[in-house]
Scaffold this motif. Structure first.
Motif, PDB file in Angstrom:
ATOM      1  N   ILE A  13       0.059   0.565 -10.473  1.00 13.88           N
ATOM      2  CA  ILE A  13      -0.585   0.449  -8.998  1.00 13.88           C
ATOM      3  C   ILE A  13      -0.479  -1.087  -8.799  1.00 13.88           C
ATOM      4  O   ILE A  13      -1.091  -2.000  -9.433  1.00 13.88           O
ATOM      5  CB  ILE A  13      -2.138   0.819  -8.920  1.00 13.88           C
ATOM      6  N   GLY A  14       0.210  -1.491  -7.548  1.00 12.14           N
ATOM      7  CA  GLY A  14       0.186  -2.693  -7.180  1.00 12.14           C
ATOM      8  C   GLY A  14       1.690  -3.472  -7.600  1.00 12.14           C
ATOM      9  O   GLY A  14       2.041  -4.570  -7.134  1.00 12.14           O
ATOM     10  N   CYS A  41     -10.309   4.254  -7.631  1.00 12.12           N
ATOM     11  CA  CYS A  41      -8.706   4.172  -8.263  1.00 12.12           C
ATOM     12  C   CYS A  41      -8.857   3.978  -9.836  1.00 12.12           C
ATOM     13  O   CYS A  41      -9.642   3.474 -10.209  1.00 12.12           O
ATOM     14  CB  CYS A  41      -7.914   2.811  -7.474  1.00 12.12           C
ATOM     15  N   THR A  48       1.577   2.569  -5.401  1.00 10.70           N
ATOM     16  CA  THR A  48       0.486   2.959  -4.977  1.00 10.70           C
ATOM     17  C   THR A  48       0.084   4.506  -5.416  1.00 10.70           C
ATOM     18  O   THR A  48       1.249   4.973  -5.893  1.00 10.70           O
ATOM     19  CB  THR A  48       0.094   2.705  -3.512  1.00 10.70           C
ATOM     20  N   VAL A  56      -3.954  -3.384  -5.571  1.00 11.66           N
ATOM     21  CA  VAL A  56      -4.371  -4.144  -6.744  1.00 11.66           C
ATOM     22  C   VAL A  56      -5.256  -5.332  -6.246  1.00 11.66           C
ATOM     23  O   VAL A  56      -5.156  -5.887  -5.176  1.00 11.66           O
ATOM     24  CB  VAL A  56      -3.171  -4.857  -7.538  1.00 11.66           C
ATOM     25  N   CYS A  68      -4.579   3.015  -3.115  1.00 14.29           N
ATOM     26  CA  CYS A  68      -5.018   1.929  -4.151  1.00 14.29           C
ATOM     27  C   CYS A  68      -3.967   1.059  -4.082  1.00 14.29           C
ATOM     28  O   CYS A  68      -2.701   1.100  -3.931  1.00 14.29           O
ATOM     29  CB  CYS A  68      -4.692   2.974  -5.859  1.00 14.29           C
ATOM     30  N   THR A  72      -7.872  -2.216  -9.979  1.00 18.08           N
ATOM     31  CA  THR A  72      -7.423  -1.598  -8.455  1.00 18.08           C
ATOM     32  C   THR A  72      -8.713  -1.488  -7.679  1.00 18.08           C
ATOM     33  O   THR A  72      -9.706  -1.475  -8.005  1.00 18.08           O
ATOM     34  CB  THR A  72      -6.467  -0.455  -8.858  1.00 18.08           C
ATOM     35  N   ASN A 106       1.224  -6.320 -12.566  1.00 21.54           N
ATOM     36  CA  ASN A 106       1.059  -4.550 -12.679  1.00 21.54           C
ATOM     37  C   ASN A 106       2.335  -3.797 -12.878  1.00 21.54           C
ATOM     38  O   ASN A 106       2.320  -2.634 -12.002  1.00 21.54           O
ATOM     39  CB  ASN A 106       0.091  -4.296 -11.720  1.00 21.54           C
ATOM     40  N   ASP A 162      -7.752   2.405 -13.469  1.00 22.27           N
ATOM     41  CA  ASP A 162      -7.465   0.913 -13.837  1.00 22.27           C
ATOM     42  C   ASP A 162      -6.683   1.435 -15.226  1.00 22.27           C
ATOM     43  O   ASP A 162      -6.795   2.416 -15.892  1.00 22.27           O
ATOM     44  CB  ASP A 162      -8.630   0.195 -14.245  1.00 22.27           C
ATOM     45  N   VAL A 217      -7.969  -8.181  -2.097  1.00 22.55           N
ATOM     46  CA  VAL A 217      -6.802  -7.397  -2.685  1.00 22.55           C
ATOM     47  C   VAL A 217      -5.428  -7.884  -1.951  1.00 22.55           C
ATOM     48  O   VAL A 217      -5.471  -8.605  -1.125  1.00 22.55           O
ATOM     49  CB  VAL A 217      -6.959  -5.845  -2.260  1.00 22.55           C
TER      50      VAL A 217
END
Length: 716
Positions: free
Chosen positions: A615-616, A651, A641, A677, A675, A660, A611, A653, A707
């Motif tokens: 996010i992540g 969240c 995040t 992943v 948020c 997420t 990612n 995507d 997650v």
């Protein structure tokens, strides 16, 4: 559909046969093609008009097929012409990638049988050849530096060989690209390509490109830029940035005298006549630091001005850009006003996407696409975000594109797959935009699937298909009918991986900083190419992010495949820096090229991480700019995040990225969560220092997802 499943759909590899017998030209001009050549195009396993379909995002029910791709590193195909009465047989001009004098060629392409494509050089020794068109007397005309030549159709044999003895120069003494003296070679014109068109009577209209980018030697006063042999002149007959008319005097002969029919057109690389006899011109605008301006233009030159029945108008260059906007260098100059009260100035009929670089236009006349009948086809060759597309405009009975009160264009995403819709500017002086159908919606580079496209001029073949050259990737393609459409490809975001490399490797970071300070911020390069930064970019290495976003400017580990290096070499002959900002010395230029070469050679090939940029994705604590999306921030644990809330615990995507989920990221934050992943507990892919654990949606008792969580944030 994520990137991995798309790999399964499209497969990898391409087997294209482009083999033909040699022809009677000098050995150094005879180029044979590899039996398997990709040039960045991967196989989809599907067919398009009998040719291998490529993974370019086209309109529903259409496709692009790869007719031929060259292993010749200098092959730069430009304009195609189907031989009259010989369907599927074409001639192709080859500009030569280095624009080297005497290295251009004309090729014969036999595309009648997709399983036995033949492509070979039949004429060499040319200098920057481009335009290729059937004209008066049924002859075939081609342009190159300083001249235009022609030969009868039957000079091309049944096997494609061209009888050089039947070639005649029909027009010469056009401005030269380079001027040679006892003191050396001097670049005379930045825009030396001889583009031209014929009217119904066979008179020839020739583009004389501007000698420089924006007439910088005359800033704040009238531009008297002329051929180097003249020096300067107040007579438009001596200027660049004009269109000349040469009257036909015989079957395939023309007067050496000419009239200037339009002025202030920086580089007219597309000329065509409307049904009513007016001329359409597509304009390649000047360079600004701002990549979003200026817009390219489509201009209309009325019939009466083409034949001297009314005075020739001025279309703005270098004083004006877009519609009625004044270039910064001429603000306050009263000699030419970019306003409706200037009777000498004519604004464009349409604005086209900024830096789109249209190099050809054609009306569609064919049976394959009845829905396009009469529409104007405009490819965009430019490397910047709004380029690499093919547009189609609806036209009125007069052949002019239908304007609208408002319209938008597309530009490439920085990451992800969806092109971004951008509005054309609205003028108080009228409507200068038109909606377009995107025959090709996206052609940005996706490693393993396709290169960054560079479509040149469209050619509507006798069967109604549209043929087009991709000169940056030495490829020739065919636009045809298809069943269904391919899923859009994801843009690969490599910047985070190389950002981490520079953070960790002092030697490579020093090489990068040398390129920035000694090359990109030099007097020669500063202010060009958006100043090498995306608009509003606050990242730590903005120049690197910009160059990686362009796709073809940096090929890690391979300087010779990197435009940033090849545009600088050979020093003194290369396209960079621009003509009006040369290196202070040969030594400076060679040092700059070596600095760029050293950086690119030192860069390893890297792949995006989990990612990345979303996010992540991995980031450096304290640098929220590592998370370049709305509301993005970097956690203390080093992952990107954005906030979610108890009232809306959801969240966003992004296509091609792992999903997420909203969780309680900071128990002390009250109504605000974060948020993260998601992950597969059987095969978790989390960052170092994270674990794949089950969590419940923030503020709810369900659902639960696995997650990636920073170990420091987990309860002991």
């Amino acid at each position: 559909m994520d990137h991995r499943s798309l790999t399964r759909v499209l497969g990898i590899g391409l087997a294209l046969s482009a083999v033909g017998a040699g022809c009677a030209i000098d050995a150094e001009q005879d180029e044979s093609f590899q039996s398997e050549t990709r040039n960045g195009y991967g196989s989809t396993g599907l067919s398009c008009g009998g040719f291998p379909r490529v993974a370019v995002d086209t309109a529903d029910g259409t496709c692009l097929g790869l007719v031929a791709a060259s292993g010749d590193s200098q092959f730069k195909p430009r304009v195609l012409l189907e031989l009259p009465g010989r369907p599927g047989e074409f001639l192709v001009t080859d500009l030569n990638k280095g624009w080297a004098p005497g290295k251009g060629r004309i090729w014969y392409l036999d595309g009648r049988d997709p399983n036995a494509v033949s492509l070979r050089a039949v004429l060499g020794g040319l200098t920057v050849p481009h335009q290729l068109i059937e004209g008066p007397g049924g002859w075939i005309y081609f342009g190159e530096d300083q001249r235009i030549s022609a030969f009868p159709v039957d000079a091309v044999g049944a096997d494609g060989t061209l009888d050089e003895n039947r070639i005649e120069v029909v027009l010469d003494q056009l401005p030269a690209m380079d001027v040679h003296t006892s003191e050396g070679t001097t670049r005379n014109s930045m825009h030396p390509i001889s583009h031209f068109a014929f009217d119904e009577a066979g008179h020839m209209f020739v583009n004389i490109g501007a000698f420089t980018d924006h007439c910088s030697d005359y800033v704040g006063r009238e531009c008297h830029e002329a051929d180097i042999s003249i020096g300067e002149s107040a007579d438009p007959h001596d200027w660049g940035g004009v269109i000349r008319r040469y009257d036909r005097t015989g079957d395939h002969s023309f007067s050496s005298e000419y009239e200037v029919v339009a002025m202030g057109l920086r580089n007219s690389m597309g000329l065509i006549f409307t049904p009513s006899g007016d001329m359409l011109q597509v304009e390649n605008g000047r360079d600004f630091e701002d990549g979003g301006r200026p817009f390219e233009e489509l201009n209309v030159i009325p019939r009466e001005e083409l034949y001297g029945e009314a005075p020739a108008k001025h279309y703005g260059w270098p004083y004006c850009y877009d519609a009625y906007e004044t270039s910064d260098e001429w603000i306050g100059y009263e000699g030419f006003r970019c306003s409706p009260d200037n009777p000498d100035y004519r604004p464009p009929h349409l604005l086209l996407p900024p830096h789109g670089a249209p190099l050809g236009i054609a009306y569609y006349r064919g049976d394959l696409f009845p829905e396009l009948d009469g529409q104007l086809i405009v490819p965009l060759h430019g490397y910047r975000p709004a380029g690499q597309r093919v547009l189609a405009f609806e036209v009125g009975e007069d052949g002019l594109p239908l304007r609208a009160e408002s319209a938008s264009y597309l530009q490439n995403p920085t990451e992800g797959s969806a092109s971004v819709e951008m509005p054309y500017p609205v003028s108080e002086h009228g409507h200068f935009a038109a909606p377009a159908t995107h025959l090709v919606e996206a052609w940005f580079k996706v490693g393993g699937f396709r290169p960054k496209g560079a479509p040149v001029a469209p050619y509507v073949a006798s069967d109604g298909s549209i043929w087009i050259a991709d000169d940056k990737n030495a490829a020739i393609l065919r636009f045809d009918r298809a069943e269904g459409s391919l899923p859009p490809l994801q843009r690969e975001n490599l910047y985070p991986a190389y950002r981490r490399l520079l953070d960790q490797d002092d030697d490579i970071r020093a090489k990068y900083e040398a390129v920035v300070e000694q090359v990109l911020r030099s007097n020669q390069c500063s202010g060009c190419h958006d100043d090498f930064a995306l608009e509003g970019d606050t990242s730590r290495y903005p120049e690197l992010r910009y160059l990686l976003t362009l796709g073809s400017w940096i090929a890690p580990g391979d300087p010779d495949a990197s435009a940033l290096y090849t545009k600088l070499t050979p020093v003194g002959e290369a396209s960079m820096p621009p003509l009006d900002r040369p290196w202070d010395s040969q030594t400076q230029g060679e040092a700059a090229a070596e600095t760029v070469r050293a950086l690119i050679a030192a860069l390893p090939k890297l792949s995006p991480g989990l990612n990345d940029g979303w996010i992540g994705g991995q980031c450096t604590p304290g640098y929220d700019s590592d998370c370049p999306f709305d509301g993005g921030s970097c956690t203390d644990g080093g992952s990107c995040t954005t906030a979610c809330t108890k009232a809306r615990p959801f969240c966003p995507d992004r296509d091609g990225m792992a999903a997420t989920f909203c969780v309680d990221l900071d128990p002390g934050a009250g109504e605000v969560g974060g948020c993260v992943v998601t992950c597969d507990p059987e095969a978790p892919q989390c960052l170092d220092g994270q674990r794949c654990v089950p969590m419940t949606r923030f503020g709810r008792t369900s659902p639960e997802r696995h997650v990636c969580m920073n170990e420091g944030a987990l309860a002991p």
